[in-house]
Design a protein around this motif. Sequence first.
Motif, PDB file in Angstrom:
ATOM      1  N   THR A   1      -0.662 -17.956 -33.725  1.00 36.48           N
ATOM      2  CA  THR A   1      -1.207 -16.642 -33.024  1.00 36.48           C
ATOM      3  C   THR A   1      -1.580 -15.557 -34.183  1.00 36.48           C
ATOM      4  O   THR A   1      -1.651 -15.725 -35.233  1.00 36.48           O
ATOM      5  CB  THR A   1       0.224 -15.858 -32.456  1.00 36.48           C
ATOM      6  N   ASP A   2      -1.877 -14.536 -33.525  1.00 35.27           N
ATOM      7  CA  ASP A   2      -2.229 -13.424 -34.486  1.00 35.27           C
ATOM      8  C   ASP A   2      -1.006 -12.419 -34.644  1.00 35.27           C
ATOM      9  O   ASP A   2      -1.040 -11.174 -35.183  1.00 35.27           O
ATOM     10  CB  ASP A   2      -3.245 -12.573 -33.836  1.00 35.27           C
TER      11      ASP A   2
ATOM     12  N   LEU B   1       6.226 -14.957 -41.406  1.00 34.24           N
ATOM     13  CA  LEU B   1       7.983 -14.814 -41.925  1.00 34.24           C
ATOM     14  C   LEU B   1       8.194 -16.338 -41.372  1.00 34.24           C
ATOM     15  O   LEU B   1       8.821 -16.952 -42.122  1.00 34.24           O
ATOM     16  CB  LEU B   1       8.559 -13.804 -41.286  1.00 34.24           C
ATOM     17  N   PHE B   2       8.011 -16.352 -40.172  1.00 36.33           N
ATOM     18  CA  PHE B   2       8.747 -17.775 -39.432  1.00 36.33           C
ATOM     19  C   PHE B   2       8.360 -18.946 -40.057  1.00 36.33           C
ATOM     20  O   PHE B   2       9.056 -19.838 -40.516  1.00 36.33           O
ATOM     21  CB  PHE B   2       8.457 -17.571 -37.818  1.00 36.33           C
TER      22      PHE B   2
ATOM     23  N   HIS C   1      12.879  -9.027 -30.192  1.00 34.49           N
ATOM     24  CA  HIS C   1      11.550  -8.610 -29.929  1.00 34.49           C
ATOM     25  C   HIS C   1      10.347  -9.176 -30.853  1.00 34.49           C
ATOM     26  O   HIS C   1       9.416  -9.768 -30.443  1.00 34.49           O
ATOM     27  CB  HIS C   1      11.387  -7.103 -30.223  1.00 34.49           C
ATOM     28  N   ASP C   2      10.846  -9.343 -32.104  1.00 31.19           N
ATOM     29  CA  ASP C   2       9.703 -10.025 -33.009  1.00 31.19           C
ATOM     30  C   ASP C   2       9.381 -11.196 -32.413  1.00 31.19           C
ATOM     31  O   ASP C   2       8.231 -11.755 -32.700  1.00 31.19           O
ATOM     32  CB  ASP C   2       9.880  -9.728 -34.488  1.00 31.19           C
ATOM     33  N   PHE C   3      10.385 -12.215 -32.582  1.00 26.57           N
ATOM     34  CA  PHE C   3      10.415 -13.426 -31.968  1.00 26.57           C
ATOM     35  C   PHE C   3       9.682 -13.759 -30.838  1.00 26.57           C
ATOM     36  O   PHE C   3       8.937 -14.658 -30.805  1.00 26.57           O
ATOM     37  CB  PHE C   3      11.731 -14.218 -32.224  1.00 26.57           C
ATOM     38  N   LEU C   4      10.095 -13.075 -29.721  1.00 28.92           N
ATOM     39  CA  LEU C   4       9.515 -13.218 -28.670  1.00 28.92           C
ATOM     40  C   LEU C   4       7.798 -12.855 -28.625  1.00 28.92           C
ATOM     41  O   LEU C   4       7.420 -13.337 -27.876  1.00 28.92           O
ATOM     42  CB  LEU C   4      10.309 -12.315 -27.366  1.00 28.92           C
ATOM     43  N   THR C   5       7.604 -12.281 -29.548  1.00 32.20           N
ATOM     44  CA  THR C   5       5.880 -12.122 -29.447  1.00 32.20           C
ATOM     45  C   THR C   5       5.130 -13.190 -29.835  1.00 32.20           C
ATOM     46  O   THR C   5       3.889 -13.363 -29.203  1.00 32.20           O
ATOM     47  CB  THR C   5       5.426 -11.115 -30.518  1.00 32.20           C
ATOM     48  N   PHE C   6       5.838 -14.396 -30.451  1.00 32.67           N
ATOM     49  CA  PHE C   6       5.139 -15.561 -30.537  1.00 32.67           C
ATOM     50  C   PHE C   6       5.983 -16.842 -30.100  1.00 32.67           C
ATOM     51  O   PHE C   6       5.295 -17.857 -30.190  1.00 32.67           O
ATOM     52  CB  PHE C   6       4.703 -15.700 -32.012  1.00 32.67           C
TER      53      PHE C   6
END
Length: 302
Positions: free
Chosen positions: A48-49, A55-56, A116-121
Amino acid sequence: MSIRRFVEDGIESFEAEIDGERIQWDKGLSYARHLQTEKLLSSQVPVTDKPDEMLFVIMHQTMELWLKLVLHEARIAVAAIQADDLDHAGKTLDRIATIQRHMIHSWEVLATLTPHDFLTFRGYLRKASGFQSHQYRELEYLLGNKREDLLLVHADDAETHARLSAVLNAPSFYDEVLKLLARRGFAIPASHLERDWSRPYEASEAIEDAWLAVYSDVEQYWDLYMLAEKVTALEYYFQEWRFKHMKTVARVIGQKQGTGGSAGVNYLVKALNLSFFPELWAMRTRMVAPKAGGNYADGDAS
């Protein structure tokens, strides 16, 4: 600024004064070539962008590198134990413990990933999951958690499946330690010295007795005692790593199902009940302290 060119060992070499230091390099082995940095730094390929995916990816890639090193060191430790070289085995186990502590703390980096960060991708990851880590599975097999059904995830990768099958069907690290105890004269049951190595390990009271004997006379069995403590530390840190993993996942996704279909946090909690070296833990309950000191119930303060 000038560069001095010269030939050394048949290789074109260079020298220049940089920041007050005489720095040399050549057209042979360089830092980047040795470490394969171009390949390493180009291996982060987000799907993804979304900015937090990097980080992941890097977090899990570095964890895989540490797992690779732990596997490398564990094989060295096994060879040393097979050779009755407990000094080198102990040194290697100390290094593994240091690596494990680093791995434990590294979860704190991933924990900065908010829900929230994780759910973006996360949705883009589809069914990709840490459950599919063949190095983690190999390490579990090597340490003694033998579960043949876990090979199913790797059925479509012939090379990986063959490597894991070989480890599954070979004596584990703990099996080699028990063979060492037998060579030292302890009554290790024949059922634990020759068996189907692919089957899950079953604890033995006789082996617990052997470890209790070692811990009851540490002066006589000092090298075995020290080895046992380092082996215990191996599981101690492995379980701490598992616990930190579980808490990090809980912090990031709560009780959601894992991307690979597992129960997520609940699955990781179950893993905390697994033990590689059960008798080393069980015999601690049986240890008894010698009676010492006076009878303090007499009330004599003199």
